[in-house]
Write a protein that holds these residues in place. Structure first.
Motif, short mmCIF file in Angstrom:
data_model
loop_
_atom_site.label_atom_id
_atom_site.label_comp_id
_atom_site.label_asym_id
_atom_site.label_seq_id
_atom_site.Cartn_x
_atom_site.Cartn_y
_atom_site.Cartn_z
N GLY A 38 0.80 -1.22 0.00
CA GLY A 38 0.00 0.00 0.00
C GLY A 38 0.83 1.26 0.00
O GLY A 38 0.60 2.18 -0.80
N ILE A 39 1.83 1.33 0.88
CA ILE A 39 2.65 2.54 0.97
C ILE A 39 3.47 2.71 -0.31
O ILE A 39 3.64 3.83 -0.80
CB ILE A 39 3.56 2.50 2.22
N TYR A 40 3.97 1.60 -0.87
CA TYR A 40 4.74 1.70 -2.11
C TYR A 40 3.85 2.22 -3.25
O TYR A 40 4.27 3.07 -4.04
CB TYR A 40 5.34 0.35 -2.48
N PHE A 41 2.63 1.71 -3.33
CA PHE A 41 1.71 2.13 -4.39
C PHE A 41 1.37 3.61 -4.25
O PHE A 41 1.22 4.31 -5.26
CB PHE A 41 0.43 1.30 -4.33
N MET A 42 1.27 4.09 -3.03
CA MET A 42 0.95 5.50 -2.83
C MET A 42 2.06 6.41 -3.34
O MET A 42 1.80 7.54 -3.76
CB MET A 42 0.67 5.77 -1.34
N PHE A 43 3.28 5.92 -3.30
CA PHE A 43 4.40 6.68 -3.86
C PHE A 43 4.45 6.57 -5.39
O PHE A 43 4.54 7.56 -6.10
CB PHE A 43 5.73 6.15 -3.31
N SER A 44 4.40 5.34 -5.89
CA SER A 44 4.72 5.08 -7.29
C SER A 44 3.52 4.97 -8.21
O SER A 44 3.65 5.09 -9.42
CB SER A 44 5.52 3.78 -7.38
N LYS A 45 2.33 4.68 -7.63
CA LYS A 45 1.10 4.43 -8.40
C LYS A 45 1.24 3.20 -9.28
O LYS A 45 0.53 3.03 -10.29
CB LYS A 45 0.72 5.65 -9.27
N THR A 46 2.15 2.31 -8.92
CA THR A 46 2.37 1.06 -9.64
C THR A 46 2.55 -0.08 -8.63
O THR A 46 2.74 0.17 -7.43
CB THR A 46 3.62 1.11 -10.54
N ILE A 47 2.51 -1.30 -9.11
CA ILE A 47 2.75 -2.48 -8.27
C ILE A 47 4.05 -3.13 -8.72
O ILE A 47 4.25 -3.40 -9.90
CB ILE A 47 1.60 -3.49 -8.37
N ASP A 48 4.95 -3.34 -7.78
CA ASP A 48 6.21 -4.02 -8.05
C ASP A 48 6.15 -5.39 -7.37
O ASP A 48 6.15 -5.48 -6.13
CB ASP A 48 7.39 -3.21 -7.50
N TRP A 49 6.09 -6.45 -8.18
CA TRP A 49 5.87 -7.78 -7.62
C TRP A 49 7.05 -8.31 -6.83
O TRP A 49 6.91 -9.24 -6.04
CB TRP A 49 5.47 -8.75 -8.72
N PHE A 50 8.24 -7.72 -7.01
CA PHE A 50 9.37 -8.10 -6.17
C PHE A 50 9.06 -7.84 -4.69
O PHE A 50 9.54 -8.53 -3.80
CB PHE A 50 10.63 -7.31 -6.56
N LEU A 51 8.25 -6.81 -4.46
CA LEU A 51 7.93 -6.40 -3.09
C LEU A 51 7.07 -7.44 -2.37
O LEU A 51 6.94 -7.42 -1.15
CB LEU A 51 7.22 -5.05 -3.10
N LEU A 52 6.49 -8.36 -3.16
CA LEU A 52 5.67 -9.42 -2.55
C LEU A 52 6.49 -10.27 -1.59
O LEU A 52 5.96 -10.78 -0.59
CB LEU A 52 5.08 -10.31 -3.65
N LEU A 53 7.78 -10.42 -1.87
CA LEU A 53 8.64 -11.27 -1.02
C LEU A 53 8.82 -10.69 0.38
O LEU A 53 8.50 -11.37 1.37
CB LEU A 53 9.99 -11.48 -1.71
N PRO A 54 9.31 -9.45 0.55
CA PRO A 54 9.42 -8.92 1.91
C PRO A 54 8.06 -8.65 2.55
O PRO A 54 7.92 -8.75 3.78
CB PRO A 54 10.22 -7.63 1.73
#
Length: 314
Positions: free
Chosen positions: A163-179
């Motif tokens: 959620g916080i990453y999307f609020m910055f980038s407006k995109t989804i980065d699937w690498f972030l699924l791991l952490p």
């Protein structure tokens, strides 16, 4: 004030912001950042955690779940230091403050340019607030049916980090699924420890947590799966992101986790697991801090920089 601080359960708060830290620093590593988003993400998450703790104290208190059989520190309503009515008022104010913080977070993230995103996160915020309360409050709380693990995994793992990453980038980065999954697993691990500790008392009052349903032996295996999987997932994230050797500084957080697992493995009486809750929560927070720093700093660069400054050659 002392009783309210105790009811807020300060030791649980660092755990709740772990996903926010990792998601924010991952965004920073990609040149996305806004301090206003970080600040209101933290206040919203902390508000949700405190609201959940107040609601848990209230729900278990009025249902009689918190009684003389319970292990660990006495809760506010259980001890009589705070009345149920006062706790209901505190829950109301925390709901308002958390909702206000969430609205400001949405405003600074999207500023009216992304209407559907704003609506989506507003609905998600309402659902998070409702879930924080409904964990133990009401006639059919989901925490009494073994669904608490799902809530913790979703909100303190996936939603907070993605959620916080999307609020910055407006995109989804699937690498972030791991952490995100790793932090979710570790957060569930803290809840699982709590439920392992309270298995007997919960069973007596009909609080059918996942531990009560599966039994202590399987709960211990489940706990090992959560913690070990989390460590493996973060290592995989580092490998896939081609971390330099010195960026693996986050592995330092694995040592208290391994010590924790050894303690759990040797434990014969779940009632003595209470100190392990704090150990795992702090270890998770330490992991998130070190991983966050590794995303934007190279330890070797810092050593060279400060060594050069010391000798006046920078």
């Amino acid at each position: 004030m002392k009783h309210w601080i105790e009811a807020a359960r300060i030791r649980t708060l660092p755990l709740s912001v772990s996903g926010i830290l990792v998601g924010s620093f991952y965004a920073m590593s990609q040149a996305y950042f806004n301090w206003k988003i970080v600040i209101f993400a933290l206040t919203t998450t902390l508000g949700l955690q405190i609201l959940s703790n107040f609601a848990n104290d209230y729900g278990d208190g009025v249902k009689g779940t918190d009684n003389e059989d319970r292990v660990g520190p006495k809760r506010a309503i259980q001890s009589g230091s705070i009345t149920p009515q006062a706790m209901k008022v505190a829950m109301f104010f925390m709901t308002i403050l958390t909702l206000l913080s969430a609205l400001l977070l949405i405003y600074f993230s999207f500023k009216g340019k992304y209407l559907w995103y704003s609506i989506l996160f507003f609905v998600l915020g309402l659902f998070a607030i409702s879930s924080a309360i409904r964990y133990t409050v009401g006639k059919n709380p989901y925490g009494y049916r073994g669904y608490g693990d799902i809530f913790v995994f979703l909100f303190f793992g996936l939603v907070s980090t993605f959620g916080i990453y999307f609020m910055f980038s407006k995109t989804i980065d699937w690498f972030l699924l791991l952490p995100a999954t790793a932090i979710g697993f570790l957060s569930v691990g803290v809840l699982n420890l709590n439920n392992m500790r309270d298995e007997e008392s919960d069973k007596k009052v009909g609080k059918n947590t996942l531990v009560v349903q599966m039994g202590g032996a399987w709960a211990k295996k489940y706990h090992f799966f959560l913690v070990i999987s989390a460590m493996v997932l973060v290592l995989l994230f580092a490998f896939l992101n081609k971390f330099n050797f010195d960026q693996y500084i986050f592995v330092a957080a694995y040592f208290p986790m391994i010590s924790h697992l050894i303690t759990v493995y040797k434990n014969k009486n779940p009632r003595f697991l209470d100190p392990e809750l704090k150990k795992l929560a702090i270890s998770t927070f330490l992991l998130s801090v070190l991983l966050s720093l590794a995303l934007i700093f190279f330890v070797s660069d810092l050593i060279i920089y400060y060594t050069s400054k010391f000798f006046g050659t920078y």
